[in-house]
Motif scaffolding. Structure first.
Motif, PDB file in Angstrom:
ATOM      1  N   LYS A  92       0.837  -1.186   0.000  1.00  0.00           N
ATOM      2  CA  LYS A  92       0.000   0.000   0.000  1.00  0.00           C
ATOM      3  C   LYS A  92       0.877   1.243   0.000  1.00  0.00           C
ATOM      4  CE  LYS A  92      -3.891   2.024   2.462  1.00  0.00           C
ATOM      5  NZ  LYS A  92      -4.790   1.914   3.644  1.00  0.00           N
ATOM      6  N   LYS A  93       0.586   2.144  -0.928  1.00  0.00           N
ATOM      7  CA  LYS A  93       1.400   3.341  -1.066  1.00  0.00           C
ATOM      8  C   LYS A  93       1.205   4.255   0.136  1.00  0.00           C
ATOM      9  CE  LYS A  93       2.420   7.121  -4.261  1.00  0.00           C
ATOM     10  NZ  LYS A  93       2.044   7.771  -5.525  1.00  0.00           N
ATOM     11  N   LYS A  94       2.296   4.659   0.756  1.00  0.00           N
ATOM     12  CA  LYS A  94       2.246   5.511   1.931  1.00  0.00           C
ATOM     13  C   LYS A  94       2.387   6.972   1.518  1.00  0.00           C
ATOM     14  CE  LYS A  94       4.465   6.264   6.389  1.00  0.00           C
ATOM     15  NZ  LYS A  94       5.568   5.863   7.279  1.00  0.00           N
ATOM     16  N   PHE A  95       1.501   7.818   2.061  1.00  0.00           N
ATOM     17  CA  PHE A  95       1.541   9.236   1.715  1.00  0.00           C
ATOM     18  C   PHE A  95       2.759   9.909   2.339  1.00  0.00           C
ATOM     19  CE2 PHE A  95       0.570  13.670   2.808  1.00  0.00           C
ATOM     20  CZ  PHE A  95       0.365  14.180   1.536  1.00  0.00           C
ATOM     21  N   ILE A  96       3.504  10.637   1.531  1.00  0.00           N
ATOM     22  CA  ILE A  96       4.657  11.397   2.001  1.00  0.00           C
ATOM     23  C   ILE A  96       4.393  12.871   1.723  1.00  0.00           C
ATOM     24  CG2 ILE A  96       7.134  11.801   1.770  1.00  0.00           C
ATOM     25  CD1 ILE A  96       7.415   8.920   0.862  1.00  0.00           C
ATOM     26  N   LYS A  97       4.378  13.655   2.778  1.00  0.00           N
ATOM     27  CA  LYS A  97       4.085  15.080   2.625  1.00  0.00           C
ATOM     28  C   LYS A  97       5.137  15.750   1.740  1.00  0.00           C
ATOM     29  CE  LYS A  97       5.111  18.064   5.799  1.00  0.00           C
ATOM     30  NZ  LYS A  97       5.171  18.801   7.079  1.00  0.00           N
ATOM     31  N   ARG A 113     -12.365  15.022   6.164  1.00  0.00           N
ATOM     32  CA  ARG A 113     -11.979  14.294   7.366  1.00  0.00           C
ATOM     33  C   ARG A 113     -11.026  13.145   7.058  1.00  0.00           C
ATOM     34  NH1 ARG A 113     -17.698  13.739  10.740  1.00  0.00           N
ATOM     35  NH2 ARG A 113     -18.119  15.977  10.916  1.00  0.00           N
ATOM     36  N   SER A 114     -10.615  13.053   5.813  1.00  0.00           N
ATOM     37  CA  SER A 114      -9.754  11.937   5.400  1.00  0.00           C
ATOM     38  C   SER A 114      -8.348  12.431   5.087  1.00  0.00           C
ATOM     39  CB  SER A 114     -10.336  11.248   4.165  1.00  0.00           C
ATOM     40  OG  SER A 114     -11.646  10.786   4.416  1.00  0.00           O
ATOM     41  N   PRO A 115      -7.347  11.625   5.402  1.00  0.00           N
ATOM     42  CA  PRO A 115      -5.972  12.000   5.068  1.00  0.00           C
ATOM     43  C   PRO A 115      -5.784  12.034   3.556  1.00  0.00           C
ATOM     44  CG  PRO A 115      -6.027  10.194   6.665  1.00  0.00           C
ATOM     45  CD  PRO A 115      -7.401  10.346   6.139  1.00  0.00           C
ATOM     46  N   MET A 116      -4.975  12.974   3.077  1.00  0.00           N
ATOM     47  CA  MET A 116      -4.670  13.048   1.653  1.00  0.00           C
ATOM     48  C   MET A 116      -3.879  11.814   1.230  1.00  0.00           C
ATOM     49  SD  MET A 116      -2.585  16.040  -0.418  1.00  0.00           S
ATOM     50  CE  MET A 116      -3.735  17.307   0.073  1.00  0.00           C
TER      51      MET A 116
END
Length: 251
Positions: free
Chosen positions: A173-178, A213-216
């Motif tokens: 699963k691709k992890k979001f990186i700011k 309300r959801s993480p990008m």
């Protein structure tokens, strides 16, 4: 509570020049044995032997206690004193080596040690039984795999389907990186987007990179969507926060 004591001789105990000298005297092995007996006698008192006055002399009293010849004990006491292995304080005699050689254990500790040994023995027996069961399972598994291999050879389409499902499961699963501001500027130039990178960054940084309300999940897609809707952008004062996020939420 009972307490057990023992004498822990160092491996080079008999290589100590003083012990070697004692053994070389005529009857030295007997003297060495008497020295060890005296140390054992003093274990519970931290190397202290006390003259109680039961006999006229200290060596006579020790002879009564350890059942050794009084003359031999006197030779040992004189030798220990001359070699600095024993010191006298009034009616007390301190064997200096004893403190470094004492080992002790309470009876409760002894019981726990025996209990742990028993548990370990049981675990080993259980482990042996599990190994036997494991061997049987391995044999069955090999037999089943042989049948499965023959079946797949006759039905190759099943193997293709399984490989596809396996690949889907293994896909991480691709992890979001700011992104950094530099990332935004670089992506804007690459895709030629109509986006104010600083406004984009400040807006989502203030919201913790959340969309509603959801993480990008994908800032690139959100940035492209922002660019497409740039002409319809209205300042937050003229539009509610919820509607604003709805406009720029990536679907």
């Amino acid at each position: 509570m009972k307490k057990y004591y023992w004498l822990k001789l160092q491996k080079d105990f008999f290589k100590d020049p003083r012990i070697k000298k004692l053994r070389r005297i005529a009857g030295g092995d007997t003297y060495t044995l008497i020295y060890l007996e005296l140390m054992l006698l003093s274990l519970e008192t931290d190397g202290i032997l006390t003259y109680e006055g039961i006999e006229p002399t200290f060596e006579a009293e020790l002879s009564l206690i350890i059942d050794e010849d009084e003359t031999n004990i006197k030779v040992v006491l004189n030798f220990l004193t001359s070699q600095g292995l024993m010191e006298q304080f009034e009616n007390k005699f301190s064997l200096r080596q004893v403190l470094t050689l004492i080992g002790s254990e309470a009876d409760s500790t002894e019981r726990m040690r025996r209990l742990r040994a028993k548990r370990k023995e049981i675990e080993n027996v259980t482990c042996d039984a599990n190994v036997t069961s494991c061997d049987e399972n391995v044999t069955t598994e090999i037999r089943d795999k042989s049948k499965e291999k023959i079946y797949k050879k006759e039905n190759p389409q099943i193997e293709i389907c399984e490989e596809k499902n396996s690949d889907e499961k293994l896909t991480p699963k691709k992890k979001f990186i700011k992104p950094t501001l530099e990332d935004l500027i670089s992506y804007k130039q690459e895709k030629k987007l109509n986006v104010d990178c600083e406004s984009f960054y400040d807006y989502y940084e203030a919201k913790g990179w959340m969309i509603g309300r959801s993480p990008m999940k994908d800032w690139q897609a959100t940035m492209r969507n922002w660019s497409r809707n740039q002409e319809a952008f209205k300042p937050p004062k003229q539009q509610t926060e919820k509607n604003y996020e709805d406009d720029y939420e990536w679907r």
